[in-house]
Scaffold this active site. Structure first.
Site, short mmCIF file in Angstrom:
data_model
loop_
_atom_site.label_atom_id
_atom_site.label_comp_id
_atom_site.label_asym_id
_atom_site.label_seq_id
_atom_site.Cartn_x
_atom_site.Cartn_y
_atom_site.Cartn_z
N ASN A 1 2.01 -4.64 -0.40
CA ASN A 1 2.70 -4.82 0.88
C ASN A 1 2.27 -6.09 1.62
O ASN A 1 2.56 -6.25 2.80
CB ASN A 1 2.48 -3.59 1.77
CG ASN A 1 3.32 -2.41 1.30
OD1 ASN A 1 4.33 -2.62 0.62
ND2 ASN A 1 2.91 -1.20 1.63
N ASP B 1 -0.66 1.34 5.73
CA ASP B 1 -0.42 1.34 4.28
C ASP B 1 -0.46 -0.09 3.73
O ASP B 1 0.41 -0.49 2.96
CB ASP B 1 0.95 1.97 3.99
CG ASP B 1 1.10 2.40 2.54
OD1 ASP B 1 0.07 2.53 1.85
OD2 ASP B 1 2.25 2.60 2.09
N1 LIG Z 1 11.07 -9.63 1.97
C1 LIG Z 1 10.66 -9.61 0.71
N2 LIG Z 1 10.45 -10.76 0.03
C2 LIG Z 1 10.05 -10.75 -1.26
N3 LIG Z 1 9.84 -9.62 -1.96
C3 LIG Z 1 10.02 -8.45 -1.35
C4 LIG Z 1 10.44 -8.37 0.01
N4 LIG Z 1 10.54 -7.08 0.36
C5 LIG Z 1 10.19 -6.38 -0.72
N5 LIG Z 1 9.87 -7.17 -1.75
C6 LIG Z 1 9.44 -6.76 -3.09
O1 LIG Z 1 9.98 -5.46 -3.36
C7 LIG Z 1 8.91 -4.50 -3.50
C8 LIG Z 1 9.34 -3.18 -2.86
O2 LIG Z 1 9.57 -3.39 -1.47
P1 LIG Z 1 9.23 -2.30 -0.38
O3 LIG Z 1 7.81 -1.88 -0.55
O4 LIG Z 1 9.65 -2.83 0.94
O5 LIG Z 1 10.23 -1.15 -0.83
P2 LIG Z 1 10.26 0.35 -0.35
O6 LIG Z 1 11.40 1.05 -0.98
O7 LIG Z 1 10.12 0.40 1.14
O8 LIG Z 1 8.96 0.89 -0.95
P3 LIG Z 1 8.41 2.34 -0.67
O9 LIG Z 1 9.52 3.14 -0.06
O10 LIG Z 1 8.00 2.80 -2.02
O11 LIG Z 1 7.28 2.10 0.26
C9 LIG Z 1 7.69 -5.17 -2.84
O12 LIG Z 1 6.46 -4.72 -3.39
C10 LIG Z 1 7.92 -6.64 -3.13
O13 LIG Z 1 7.49 -6.98 -4.44
#
Ligand SMILES: Nc1ncnc2c1ncn2[C@@H]1O[C@H](COP(=O)(O)OP(=O)(O)OP(=O)(O)O)[C@@H](O)[C@H]1O
Length: 589
Positions: A443, A438
């Protein structure tokens, strides 16, 4: 980057033959040493626990997957396009499958209308490939020899992650009196609540068995298996044998991984990193709300509650545990301890994990509302959580801005992004048969940190990768597949038809469909080609969606590279492409 010497291709081929030579040996070793448990999902028509089956752990795409024998259940997740992660399903291990109902999450967002691709018809496509072919025939001028990029020849021995844990898994398979265990890898993680002082399970077990022998010199002779079993029991949460007769409680294990005996509050956690009032929201996902706290970020994910969150059924503790295991396994690629055969800094580092409960702190609500004003959040307002809501907080390094919003300056930066992601995927493939599955532009995070090169180790070969000041980080392993050495974690995407129904011509949607063709919808198998598909997606993004300083020759180079990617079966094969010749220097470790 705009020129390549004919020699580069020869050198690349050299490196490739070295890698291939080690690979077949590695695969044989891997087959010998790895016992895999397939994490299966519950069949909606069949509530019985599926038996774990051994899975072919080589990186070939000939999966041992059998459609008939696959049983599956996993809650779905909403889909969204281009930025947010898609309609995904939580991981459900065999140990917990019976606890989960047959539920399906509600899809909240409809994908947007398809955007037309520039290459929408046959004529255009033919012109495209004619241009690419013509370019490949061009005699290229030699690269400037400002730096010596040497290829190494050392043949390193195979490194397997968690090899002791593999022994544990075998042991557990043979000792049916034990309750269904969390995976051995989890046992490994559970042993050390403090991530910063991670000790290998091997040492821990050796220490433990030594202590045991010292404490009872008259005990009857024990086999190594007895000792391991005893050690496992003592690694269990309460250190009491009686606990092993009780059903596995993933929540307790989650606490154990987080080094807690009871939940924390948000302010406990955040105030360790910054003044609570200075917190700001930086992004959001389907479940996660991501905040910056000082130098780090906290991704806050609700779980185990009854209420819907953002229109979705909440994740279960066991799903969080698996996500945690995946993140911690990838942490192992950072070259700490004895893990030095495959090393890479690109997967976002998980620094700490905490279980919290209660309501959002006022400062977090303010941060959430400020972000909402600017970005129009798709998520529910945090005051909608129940008072007793539980959360896992993933404390991670700050990876910068996602590729979608990051402004690339020039072609060198684009190349640096590609080489870092390719080598990172290659390293993770080699170590864990990892496939991200993905890798859309939300990401990949980017930042400018000024170091000239980054160091990777692929199958024992040190690689110095040019950065041009750019550092990439890969996040969000929700759809990823990994072989931890004794367990295979994956999501059964065959249960997510919506994932493959995105707009025609949309690069991301097409990539999911291509993955489906490559895997033949058997998602537990190893298909490193999926990583190559995401590399091709990235090239398309760099050609079609990102503006930066580049020439038409640079664009032709990108298109040629994308075409050559068709011939590679893995990121590891792609690493030796001539496109990277000037970007990677190899030396012995
Ligand atoms: N370690 C990080 N450093 C900076 N920004 C981050 C980081 N982790 C996440 N983000 C920001 O937050 C957003 C969402 O993070 P992430 O995709 O990990 O969430 P998620 O809830 O797992 O998403 P989904 O479940 O929809 O896949 C990312 O697109 C990014 O902009």
């Amino acid at each position: 980057m705009s020129s390549r010497s004919g020699n580069d291709k020869g050198v690349a081929a050299d490196l490739w033959s070295q890698i291939i030579a080690t690979e077949s040996e590695d695969q044989i070793q891997l087959q010998k040493q790895t016992t895999a448990i397939v994490y299966r999902r519950k069949n909606p028509q069949n509530d019985t626990l599926p038996l774990p089956l051994p899975l072919n752990t080589t990186s070939s795409s000939s999966s041992s997957c059998s459609k008939k024998s696959r049983v599956s259940l996993a809650p779905g997740k909403r889909i969204s396009w281009n930025h947010r992660s898609l309609f995904t399903r939580g991981r459900t291990s065999i140990a917990v499958v019976a606890a989960c109902g047959d539920k399906k999450r509600i899809r909240k967002n409809k994908p947007p209308l398809p955007l037309p691709l520039p290459l929408a018809n046959y004529e255009k496509e033919r012109a495209y490939f004619q241009e690419v072919d013509a370019f490949e025939l061009l005699e290229e001028s030699p690269s400037p020899q400002t730096k010596t990029w040497v290829m190494g020849t050392k043949h390193s021995s195979v490194w397997l992650p968690s090899h002791v844990s593999t022994v544990l898994t075998k042991w557990l398979h043979n000792h049916t009196t034990l309750p269904p265990p969390p995976s051995a890898s989890l046992s490994k993680i559970l042993e050390t609540p403090e991530l910063s002082t991670h000790i290998s399970l091997h040492n821990r077990l050796l220490d433990f068995s030594t202590q045991t022998k010292c404490a009872s010199p008259n005990t009857i002779e024990t086999t190594p298996e007895d000792e391991l079993g005893f050690a496992i029991r003592n690694l269990s949460l309460s250190s009491q044998d009686s606990v092993l007769d009780q059903p596995w409680d993933p929540l307790l294990d989650l606490f154990k991984v987080c080094g807690q005996s009871s939940p924390s509050t948000f302010s406990d956690v955040i105030s360790q990193y910054c003044d609570l009032q200075s917190i700001a929201k930086v992004g959001e996902g389907t479940y996660g709300e991501v905040f910056i706290a000082g130098e780090i970020v906290c991704k806050v994910v609700p779980f185990d509650g009854d209420s819907l969150v953002n229109g979705e059924i909440q994740k279960k503790a066991e799903e969080l545990l698996e996500e945690v295991m995946l993140s911690l396994t990838l942490n192992d690629l950072r070259g700490k301890d004895t893990h030095t055969h495959n090393v890479c800094p690109t997967f976002i580092q998980t620094l700490s994990l905490r279980v919290c409960d209660g309501v959002y702190d006022d400062a977090m609500i303010r941060a959430w509302e400020e972000w909402d004003k600017k970005h129009f959040s798709e998520n529910d307002h945090p005051t909608e959580f129940a008072e007793k809501q539980r959360f896992v907080v993933f404390v991670q390094e700050h990876g910068g801005q996602d590729l979608e919003s990051f402004v690339l300056l020039n072609f060198s930066e684009a190349c640096s992004l590609l080489v870092q992601v390719t080598v990172a995927l290659a390293v993770a493939e080699a170590a864990f048969e990892f496939e991200h599955r993905d890798l859309h532009w939300g990401n990949i995070l980017l930042g400018r940190k000024g170091s000239e090169t980054l160091q990777f180790i692929l199958d024992g070969k040190k690689m110095h990768v040019k950065t041009y000041g750019l550092v990439a980080s890969i996040i969000d392993f929700t759809l990823s597949r990994i072989n931890t050495g004794e367990s295979i974690l994956f999501l059964d995407l065959s249960l997510d038809p919506g994932l493959f129904e995105g707009p025609k011509g949309d690069i991301q949607s097409e990539t999911y469909r291509k993955m489906k063709r490559v895997t033949e919808d058997c998602w537990e198998g190893s298909f490193p080609k999926t990583n190559v598909l995401w590399l091709q997606y990235l090239v398309d993004i760099l050609l079609q969606k990102k503006d930066y300083d580049r020439t038409s020759r640079d664009e032709r180079e990108l298109r040629s590279f994308k075409k050559r990617l068709n011939g590679y079966k893995s990121a590891k094969e792609s690493v030796v492409d001539p496109f990277f010749s000037d970007l990677i220097a190899v030396s012995d470790v």
